[in-house]
Enzyme design. Sequence first.
Site, PDB file in Angstrom:
ATOM      1  N   CYS A 257      15.848  13.874  50.313  1.00 53.55           N
ATOM      2  CA  CYS A 257      16.080  12.198  49.806  1.00 53.55           C
ATOM      3  C   CYS A 257      16.662  11.701  51.068  1.00 53.55           C
ATOM      4  CB  CYS A 257      16.363  12.131  48.425  1.00 53.55           C
ATOM      5  SG  CYS A 257      16.853  10.384  47.962  1.00 53.55           S
TER       6      CYS A 257
ATOM      7  N   CYS B  49      23.505  -1.755  50.413  1.00 56.09           N
ATOM      8  CA  CYS B  49      22.370  -2.365  50.348  1.00 56.09           C
ATOM      9  C   CYS B  49      22.455  -3.896  49.988  1.00 56.09           C
ATOM     10  CB  CYS B  49      21.311  -1.667  49.091  1.00 56.09           C
ATOM     11  SG  CYS B  49      19.744  -2.676  49.206  1.00 56.09           S
TER      12      CYS B  49
ATOM     13  N   CYS C 205      20.406  -4.789  43.252  1.00 52.30           N
ATOM     14  CA  CYS C 205      19.735  -4.630  41.834  1.00 52.30           C
ATOM     15  C   CYS C 205      20.930  -4.113  40.848  1.00 52.30           C
ATOM     16  CB  CYS C 205      18.781  -3.411  42.017  1.00 52.30           C
ATOM     17  SG  CYS C 205      17.464  -3.939  43.181  1.00 52.30           S
TER      18      CYS C 205
ATOM     19  N   CYS D 221      21.986  -0.431  40.077  1.00 50.46           N
ATOM     20  CA  CYS D 221      21.946   0.514  41.313  1.00 50.46           C
ATOM     21  C   CYS D 221      23.549   0.595  41.926  1.00 50.46           C
ATOM     22  CB  CYS D 221      20.796   0.003  42.360  1.00 50.46           C
ATOM     23  SG  CYS D 221      20.972   1.022  43.696  1.00 50.46           S
TER      24      CYS D 221
ATOM     25  N   GLY E 219      19.986   2.304  50.356  1.00 51.55           N
ATOM     26  CA  GLY E 219      19.505   1.191  51.084  1.00 51.55           C
ATOM     27  C   GLY E 219      18.041   0.721  50.901  1.00 51.55           C
TER      28      GLY E 219
ATOM     29  N   SER F 256       9.943   4.039  49.862  1.00 54.51           N
ATOM     30  CA  SER F 256      10.218   3.359  48.601  1.00 54.51           C
ATOM     31  C   SER F 256      10.773   1.808  48.642  1.00 54.51           C
ATOM     32  CB  SER F 256      11.143   4.274  47.479  1.00 54.51           C
ATOM     33  OG  SER F 256      11.572   3.592  46.454  1.00 54.51           O
TER      34      SER F 256
ATOM     35  N   SER G  60       9.347  -0.048  43.453  1.00 56.34           N
ATOM     36  CA  SER G  60      10.382  -0.017  42.569  1.00 56.34           C
ATOM     37  C   SER G  60      10.133  -0.930  41.490  1.00 56.34           C
ATOM     38  CB  SER G  60      11.880  -0.140  43.078  1.00 56.34           C
ATOM     39  OG  SER G  60      12.136   1.212  43.770  1.00 56.34           O
ATOM     40  N   LEU G  61       9.291  -0.883  40.470  1.00 54.87           N
ATOM     41  CA  LEU G  61       9.000  -1.935  39.577  1.00 54.87           C
ATOM     42  C   LEU G  61      10.315  -2.362  38.302  1.00 54.87           C
ATOM     43  CD1 LEU G  61       6.448  -4.029  39.644  1.00 54.87           C
ATOM     44  CD2 LEU G  61       5.624  -2.765  37.728  1.00 54.87           C
TER      45      LEU G  61
ATOM     46  N   CYS H 244      21.738  10.703  44.663  1.00 51.47           N
ATOM     47  CA  CYS H 244      20.887   9.984  46.110  1.00 51.47           C
ATOM     48  C   CYS H 244      21.327   8.608  46.325  1.00 51.47           C
ATOM     49  CB  CYS H 244      19.270  10.208  45.978  1.00 51.47           C
ATOM     50  SG  CYS H 244      18.326   9.892  47.353  1.00 51.47           S
TER      51      CYS H 244
HETATM   52  N1  SAH Z   1      15.952   0.585  48.038  1.00 49.60           N
HETATM   53  C1  SAH Z   1      14.681   1.485  47.623  1.00 49.60           C
HETATM   54  C2  SAH Z   1      15.027   2.835  47.877  1.00 49.60           C
HETATM   55  C3  SAH Z   1      16.159   3.360  47.316  1.00 49.60           C
HETATM   56  S1  SAH Z   1      16.428   3.444  45.600  1.00 49.60           S
HETATM   57  C4  SAH Z   1      14.111   0.946  46.231  1.00 49.60           C
HETATM   58  O1  SAH Z   1      14.863   0.429  45.610  1.00 49.60           O
HETATM   59  O2  SAH Z   1      13.241   1.544  46.063  1.00 49.60           O
HETATM   60  C5  SAH Z   1      15.437   4.715  45.170  1.00 49.60           C
HETATM   61  C6  SAH Z   1      15.192   4.769  43.625  1.00 49.60           C
HETATM   62  O3  SAH Z   1      16.056   4.810  42.860  1.00 49.60           O
HETATM   63  C7  SAH Z   1      14.549   3.422  43.482  1.00 49.60           C
HETATM   64  O4  SAH Z   1      13.539   3.202  42.433  1.00 49.60           O
HETATM   65  C8  SAH Z   1      15.701   2.636  42.461  1.00 49.60           C
HETATM   66  O5  SAH Z   1      15.344   1.906  41.654  1.00 49.60           O
HETATM   67  C9  SAH Z   1      16.325   3.868  41.679  1.00 49.60           C
HETATM   68  N2  SAH Z   1      17.610   3.599  41.221  1.00 49.60           N
HETATM   69  C10 SAH Z   1      18.552   3.159  41.793  1.00 49.60           C
HETATM   70  N3  SAH Z   1      19.572   3.270  40.912  1.00 49.60           N
HETATM   71  C11 SAH Z   1      19.279   3.835  39.823  1.00 49.60           C
HETATM   72  C12 SAH Z   1      20.206   4.557  38.721  1.00 49.60           C
HETATM   73  N4  SAH Z   1      21.440   3.993  38.440  1.00 49.60           N
HETATM   74  N5  SAH Z   1      19.348   5.228  37.902  1.00 49.60           N
HETATM   75  C13 SAH Z   1      18.228   5.632  38.026  1.00 49.60           C
HETATM   76  N6  SAH Z   1      17.462   5.110  39.222  1.00 49.60           N
HETATM   77  C14 SAH Z   1      17.862   4.455  40.111  1.00 49.60           C
HETATM   78 FE1  SF4 Z   2      18.991  -1.598  47.320  1.00 40.72          FE
HETATM   79 FE2  SF4 Z   2      16.879   0.088  46.295  1.00 40.72          FE
HETATM   80 FE3  SF4 Z   2      19.512  -0.069  44.936  1.00 40.72          FE
HETATM   81 FE4  SF4 Z   2      17.709  -2.208  44.553  1.00 40.72          FE
HETATM   82  S1  SF4 Z   2      17.619  -0.072  44.062  1.00 40.72           S
HETATM   83  S2  SF4 Z   2      20.110  -2.259  45.294  1.00 40.72           S
HETATM   84  S3  SF4 Z   2      16.876  -2.142  46.715  1.00 40.72           S
HETATM   85  S4  SF4 Z   2      18.962   0.784  47.037  1.00 40.72           S
END
Ligand code: SAH
Ligand code: SF4
Length: 383
Positions: A118, A125, A129, A132, A179, A211, A233-234, A355
């Site tokens: 990963c 970032c 979100c 996250c 990121g 992703s 990432s929906l 990750c």
């Molecule tokens: N920015 C990109 C890739 C990095 S995040 C994206 O958002 O797709 C990788 C995955 O981890 C994404 O699907 C994200 O939504 C998920 N993720 C982020 N924070 C999380 C959390 N606290 N618990 C579980 N999944 C999480």
């Molecule tokens: Fe950035 Fe992906 Fe985290 Fe959203 S889930 S803040 S796009 S790293």
Amino acid sequence: MPVEQAEISSRVAEEKVNLLGLSAEKLVAFFAGIGEKPFRATQVLKWIHQFGVDDFAQMTNLSKGLRNKLRELAEIRAPEVVNQFDSTDGTRKWLIRVDGGSCIETVFIPERDRGTLCVSSQVGCSLDCSFCATGKQGFNRDLTAAEIIGQVWIAAKSFDSLSPKADRVISNVVMMGMGEPLLNFNNVVDAMNLMLHDCAYGLSKRRVTLSTSGVVPQLDRLGDVTDVSLAISLHAPNDALRDQLVPINKKYPIATLLDSARRYLERMPDTHRKVTVEYTLISNINDRPEHARELAALMRDLPCKINLIPFNPFSGVAYQRVSNNALNAFRDILYKAGYTVTVRTTRGDDIAAACGQLSGEVNDRTKRSQRYREQQQTIKLIG
Ligand code: SAH
Ligand code: SF4
């Protein structure tokens, strides 16, 4: 001073070119620029990525003169490994410091039939979100191509698995670390091209996954330059809810994102490819049976598999992890609707194999270790 020496001295004064992050094409251009033939690029590519060599002196099929020239003009410099953690379940995590002092992390997850790395694409970032930890830390900077591929280089070297291919431990790479990869488009594409290149890591395009949270214009561009696997990432089955969880949805709503993902698939020469839909399940937010039914209806026209990720709580966030009952009920509704559904399992608990959960902005040691202790509490699930 002889002309040649003068030329070299003036270049030394400039910054050395880091060959680690140069795609095959850029490496050919670099060698052309110093009057060398394209096959030198192939040789050096193999030395760096297949043999893990970062010292020109070891490149024995290059003349001494060329090795000296390269030493003057170039370098092979991976980011610095601050620490490596090994979990009892085989998960391995690296804490890596990049130029400027910020840290990122990279996680390796071994499974029965594959080993997934990963990889991070940015320090922090900007997309914020709400669930996250990386987003909550804000944006620091894009990683260079050398820093992105450097994570693969470091991991492969640590397993001593660079060559021959058959023994490689890393079979898959997911751009799911810290990121948003599509916001660092060129560097991510260069690094992914190295992952795929036969003279570098030689991974199959099915085994390299980008992703994205849905940066639609860049997703459309991605199809022009590559056909790696795509994950979106929906996290919500309707715009009202997704607006709250993934703010970029306000700019590029669900229908726009799904159209773009469909276009990406349609451009692939291989008709059986599917998009992975990532759905982080947060207790009482997006985990109800009606959400599952809405999701099942929404995804009807997109060839996809659905990956459910139990939310990983971290300090300062009010959300909670989905209950097992809600998770199972959600999965069963999708399953009965005919979808392939996987649930990401927790790996590397004992080493907090989160990750992409490290802060990008910490520059002083105290803050960094303090933040790192905080991160130890967080486990982001990857699979
Ligand atoms: N920015 C990109 C890739 C990095 S995040 C994206 O958002 O797709 C990788 C995955 O981890 C994404 O699907 C994200 O939504 C998920 N993720 C982020 N924070 C999380 C959390 N606290 N618990 C579980 N999944 C999480
Ligand atoms: Fe950035 Fe992906 Fe985290 Fe959203 S889930 S803040 S796009 S790293």
